[in-house]
Design a protein around this motif. Structure first.
Motif, PDB file in Angstrom:
ATOM      1  N   PRO A  93       0.812  -1.234   0.000  1.00 46.32           N
ATOM      2  CA  PRO A  93       0.000   0.000   0.000  1.00 46.32           C
ATOM      3  C   PRO A  93       0.837   1.271   0.000  1.00 46.32           C
ATOM      4  O   PRO A  93       0.406   2.290  -0.528  1.00 46.32           O
ATOM      5  CB  PRO A  93      -0.827  -0.124   1.287  1.00 46.32           C
ATOM      6  CG  PRO A  93      -0.799  -1.571   1.637  1.00 46.32           C
ATOM      7  CD  PRO A  93       0.503  -2.103   1.149  1.00 46.32           C
ATOM      8  N   GLU A  94       2.024   1.199   0.597  1.00 49.42           N
ATOM      9  CA  GLU A  94       2.848   2.398   0.709  1.00 49.42           C
ATOM     10  C   GLU A  94       3.400   2.857  -0.638  1.00 49.42           C
ATOM     11  O   GLU A  94       3.837   3.994  -0.782  1.00 49.42           O
ATOM     12  CB  GLU A  94       4.002   2.153   1.694  1.00 49.42           C
ATOM     13  CG  GLU A  94       3.544   1.750   3.093  1.00 49.42           C
ATOM     14  CD  GLU A  94       2.613   2.793   3.707  1.00 49.42           C
ATOM     15  OE1 GLU A  94       2.837   4.011   3.462  1.00 49.42           O
ATOM     16  OE2 GLU A  94       1.672   2.395   4.427  1.00 49.42           O
ATOM     17  N   THR A  95       3.397   1.963  -1.625  1.00 46.16           N
ATOM     18  CA  THR A  95       3.938   2.326  -2.944  1.00 46.16           C
ATOM     19  C   THR A  95       2.884   2.941  -3.861  1.00 46.16           C
ATOM     20  O   THR A  95       3.205   3.334  -4.982  1.00 46.16           O
ATOM     21  CB  THR A  95       4.532   1.084  -3.629  1.00 46.16           C
ATOM     22  OG1 THR A  95       3.479   0.139  -3.870  1.00 46.16           O
ATOM     23  CG2 THR A  95       5.610   0.446  -2.761  1.00 46.16           C
ATOM     24  N   LEU A  96       1.630   3.013  -3.393  1.00 47.94           N
ATOM     25  CA  LEU A  96       0.550   3.487  -4.267  1.00 47.94           C
ATOM     26  C   LEU A  96       0.533   4.998  -4.426  1.00 47.94           C
ATOM     27  O   LEU A  96      -0.007   5.515  -5.399  1.00 47.94           O
ATOM     28  CB  LEU A  96      -0.797   2.999  -3.727  1.00 47.94           C
ATOM     29  CG  LEU A  96      -0.979   1.477  -3.700  1.00 47.94           C
ATOM     30  CD1 LEU A  96      -2.338   1.112  -3.114  1.00 47.94           C
ATOM     31  CD2 LEU A  96      -0.842   0.889  -5.102  1.00 47.94           C
ATOM     32  N   GLY A  97       1.078   5.718  -3.444  1.00 53.24           N
ATOM     33  CA  GLY A  97       1.193   7.162  -3.595  1.00 53.24           C
ATOM     34  C   GLY A  97      -0.033   7.947  -3.171  1.00 53.24           C
ATOM     35  O   GLY A  97      -0.174   9.115  -3.539  1.00 53.24           O
TER      36      GLY A  97
END
Length: 799
Positions: free
Chosen positions: A19-23
């Protein structure tokens, strides 16, 4: 079991989405899709081409799986294009004064159909008000009186001249309703009595008769002249009525002619209206109330023929129409002519002509599900005829088939300007394309929808925008980044490939809606991974009753499945059960027995007619493999039977051919197979293990059985190496592999698989054709040689 065989790594078992890479934190920060379509470039390009081609034969068939959202994709795409296009014209039907059974179709610019209808209503109201007034005016009455007096004077003069001529000849003129006649008379004009006539001599009577005949000829000439005068009199009265009428109301019609001067069809129609009004002036005159104690009231004159039937009013459209016809029966698609019952009889007129979906979509796009259309065979045939003739014709179905011969309306056809888009299964497209020549000519563009797209950054961004669009349009809670990440993973699970995202978006939308429900129940402002997981689990629970019953039967021993121990000629194959709304995998016990014989490899399921063609082919491949490996120096004199134990339905597919071969080799070598390892994979005659479908579901199904019967730390599944990229296992299965409780063995050859199952080397064939001793293949080869020798010795004894 010693871990000396190649295993699938943890990273290969499942692709996770961080989830942290979704921006973003929630989808409120994400933009919506522009046209609502993702991952369907091929279909969208085909659709663009089809609708831009001006040729009406370039209609579109959109082929795709049911859950790909064909209807939504087509509507979203077409509505976006249609909004930028011009609104098509209105269409009206008016009365045909020359051929009343053939109403005239009139095309008008958008919005002018209702205006024309209103103008005609006002015109008739003005006529009904003005005409009675003008016919009661002093001018009209004076002119009429002058015409009547002139006619009466001319007629009286003729009678006077006749009467004088008759008197001169000794006759009296008698005029009544029956006509004119002359009677012999005295000098004072008194008619001669019969006695007086009889008293005359024959010569006198002959003279009277001659004079009478001469006078009769003159009377005939006078009567003809009076008839001509009466005809002229009536014509003069009608001319007066027409002139007075035109003077009073002609400017109303002239104003309309000027208003619609750019529409020749309207101007022609208005001239016909003017001519008809002057022919039926009496309909507009005020009638005196009938007198008497029992007055007979005559029916009021009808002015329906002057009405305008606005068939299509596009004034409320903002672009080209996009019509989705959900029930394409004949009247709904092509329009109909309604009837009214009056005095026990049915009648109709042009005002009862009703439009169909083709009229409503004219100038735009018509969407129909092909299955809905094919259920109405006559609609399908008529649609092809309409496209081919490029005109929309309204006629009753019974009339079209020749079942009704009574006279009815035949409205003028409307020119066709519609692009038709059929949506349905690809299989139906190929059937129609191959067996219906007209379909091939009229639907030349196929827009084929994909069921998956690559899981790469640009596509993932589109997928997330699609989720945002869905929650926005449905007014749902926004998705938290954790919820989006779980949906991305679920999309790959549905696709059956970790590197793909499903395009069967209906499944995703359902989960989002259900997750919204659980977020609402949880009183949360957004949808998290927990809510998505809850929705997936609840949906599975609603659908997996059959799976649980099979699991229960396995645990109780009703369905015999072993997940530990070693047995010769027995292996756990894996099957996929597809119930439509739910798919799951479960193991099936496959057994093999061998003996001396000449039947070769047969399957009991095939002999019982419980085997499909693909499965039969897979079994025949096994015979080819045995010949390749072991029949170079001896004949294969064996009879081998394979069986799917406790299987009572049709066995189809070749994904179990690898498991069947391992069971067969185990039985031939008399080497036991470890029952804790299940097998899936097809096999070639050369011993290659080929990829199959449903690998993820099969692994999860066998894991559930092992878990229920007890995990030993040695159990696992053998899969084709080329299927590793497809794996998208559940998190609990991945965790079990991580903890060393379960194993996934990817293989590419038969040798690799048999070594894992038997914990014995497969063996390599040497240059002399033999195998290394104490290997599986050596034992198979030795046993086959013994069988061949037994057969040879037996045949010698028989001789």
């Amino acid at each position: 079991m010693a871990k000396k065989f190649k295993e699938a790594s943890i990273s290969e078992l499942r692709r996770t989405c961080d989830p942290e890479t979704l921006g973003f934190t929630t989808t409120d920060e994400v933009l919506t899709l522009k046209n609502g379509v993702i991952g369907q470039e091929r279909a969208v390009n085909a659709l663009k081409f089809g609708i831009k081609m001006s040729d009406l034969e370039y209609n579109v068939y959109m082929a795709g799986a049911p859950n790909t959202g064909m209807s939504y994709i087509v509507k979203s795409f077409l509505e976006d294009i249609a909004d930028k296009q011009d609104v098509p014209p209105d269409w009206c039907y008016v009365h045909n004064f020359k051929e009343p059974d053939k109403p005239i179709a009139i095309e008008l610019p958008v919005g002018e159909g209702r205006e024309f209808q209103k103008d005609m209503e006002e015109l008739i109201e003005n006529l009904k008000m003005q005409i009675p007034e003008v016919f009661g005016s002093e001018y009209y009455l004076t002119r009429k009186e002058e015409i009547v007096k002139g006619f009466n004077a001319r007629r009286a003069k003729i009678f006077e001249e006749l009467e004088e001529r008759a008197r001169q000849e000794g006759f009296a003129l008698n005029v009544d309703q029956g006509g004119m006649m002359v009677i012999p008379a005295k000098e004072d004009g008194t008619p001669l009595a019969q006695e007086d006539i009889k008293a005359l001599s024959d010569e006198q009577r002959a003279g009277l008769r001659a004079k009478s005949e001469a006078l009769q000829k003159e009377m005939n000439i006078a009567a003809h002249k009076i008839q001509q005068m009466e005809k002229e009199f009536r014509a003069e009265l009608k001319g007066l009525d027409r002139d007075v009428t035109l003077q009073a109301v002609g400017h109303f019609i002239d104003d309309l002619k000027e208003k619609y001067r750019s529409h020749p069809a309207v101007v022609t129609y208005l001239q016909d209206v003017q001519d008809d009004v002057t022919k039926h002036i009496d309909d507009f005159k005020q009638k005196a109330a009938p007198a008497g104690p029992f007055p007979i009231v005559s029916p009021a004159p009808s002015f329906t023929r002057y009405e305008v039937n606005v068939l299509i009013d596009n004034s409320k459209l903002k672009g080209a129409p996009v019509v989705y016809c959900t029930n394409p029966n004949y009247p709904n698609l092509f329009g109909t002519i309604e009837y009214k019952a009056q005095f026990g009889a049915l009648f109709t007129d042009f005002t009862m002509i009703k439009p169909g979906a083709l009229h409503q979509a004219n100038g735009g796009y018509l969407i129909i599900k092909v299955l809905d259309l094919l259920r109405w065979f006559f609609s399908y045939e008529a649609l092809k005829r309409t496209i081919k003739n490029k005109e929309i014709r309204i006629e009753g179905l019974a009339e079209q088939l020749g079942y009704v011969t009574t006279k009815t309306l035949k409205p003028e056809p409307v020119p066709l300007r519609v692009k038709t888009i059929l949506i349905g299964d690809p299989y139906i497209y190929y059937l129609l394309y191959n067996y219906d020549e007209a379909f091939r000519e009229l639907f030349k563009v196929k827009a084929h929808l994909d069921v998956e797209m690559d899981n790469q950054p640009a596509k993932l961004e589109q997928f997330i925008s699609c989720l945002k669009t869905m929650v926005y349009k449905q007014n749902l809670r926004p998705l938290h980044k954790t919820g989006v990440a779980r949906l991305v993973e679920y999309s790959s699970e549905l696709a059956g490939d970790k590197n793909k995202l499903t395009l069967e978006l209906a499944e995703i939308y359902d989960i989002v809606k259900e997750a919204h429900f659980w977020a609402t129940e949880d009183k949360k402002g957004y949808i998290t991974a927990e809510h998505v997981e809850k929705a997936i689990a609840e949906k599975r629970y609603r659908s997996n009753l059959y799976e649980e019953k099979i699991q229960e039967a396995i645990v109780k021993g009703t369905i015999k499945i072993q997940t530990d121990g070693r047995i010769s000629g027995q292996v756990n194959g894996l099957s996929v059960y597809d119930l439509g709304d739910y798919t799951f995998g479960r193991p099936t016990r496959i057994t093999a027995n061998v003996s001396i014989g000449k039947e070769g490899v047969i399957t009991i399921d095939r002999e019982a007619e419980l085997s499909g063609r693909i499965h039969t082919k897979g079994v025949m491949i096994l015979g080819g493999y045995l010949k390749e490996k072991f029949a170079h120096d001896k004949p294969l004199t064996l009879s081998a039977t394979l069986c799917f134990e406790q299987s009572y339905g049709l066995v189809e597919g070749d994904s179990a051919s690898g498991a069947e071969l391992f069971a067969l080799l185990s039985s031939l070598a008399d080497v036991p197979i470890y029952q804790g390892i299940a097998v899936t994979g097809a096999v070639s005659q050369k011993g290659e293990i080929l990829p199959v479908g449903g690998v993820t579901r099969k692994i999860e199904g066998f894991y559930e059985v092992c878990k229920a019967l007890g995990l030993t730390g040695k159990q696992g599944v053998i899969i084709p190496e080329r299927n590793v990229k497809d794996l998208m296992l559940r998190k609990d299965v991945v965790e079990a592999v991580r903890e060393g409780k379960f194993y996934i063995y990817p293989i590419s050859t038969v040798e690799e698989g048999i070594e894992i199952l038997t914990d014995m080397e497969a063996g390599k064939r040497k240059e002399d054709g033999t195998y290394d001793e104490e290997t599986v293949f050596w034992r198979v080869d030795q046993n086959l040689k013994k069988m061949a020798e037994y057969v040879k010795a037996f045949m010698k004894e028989e001789k």
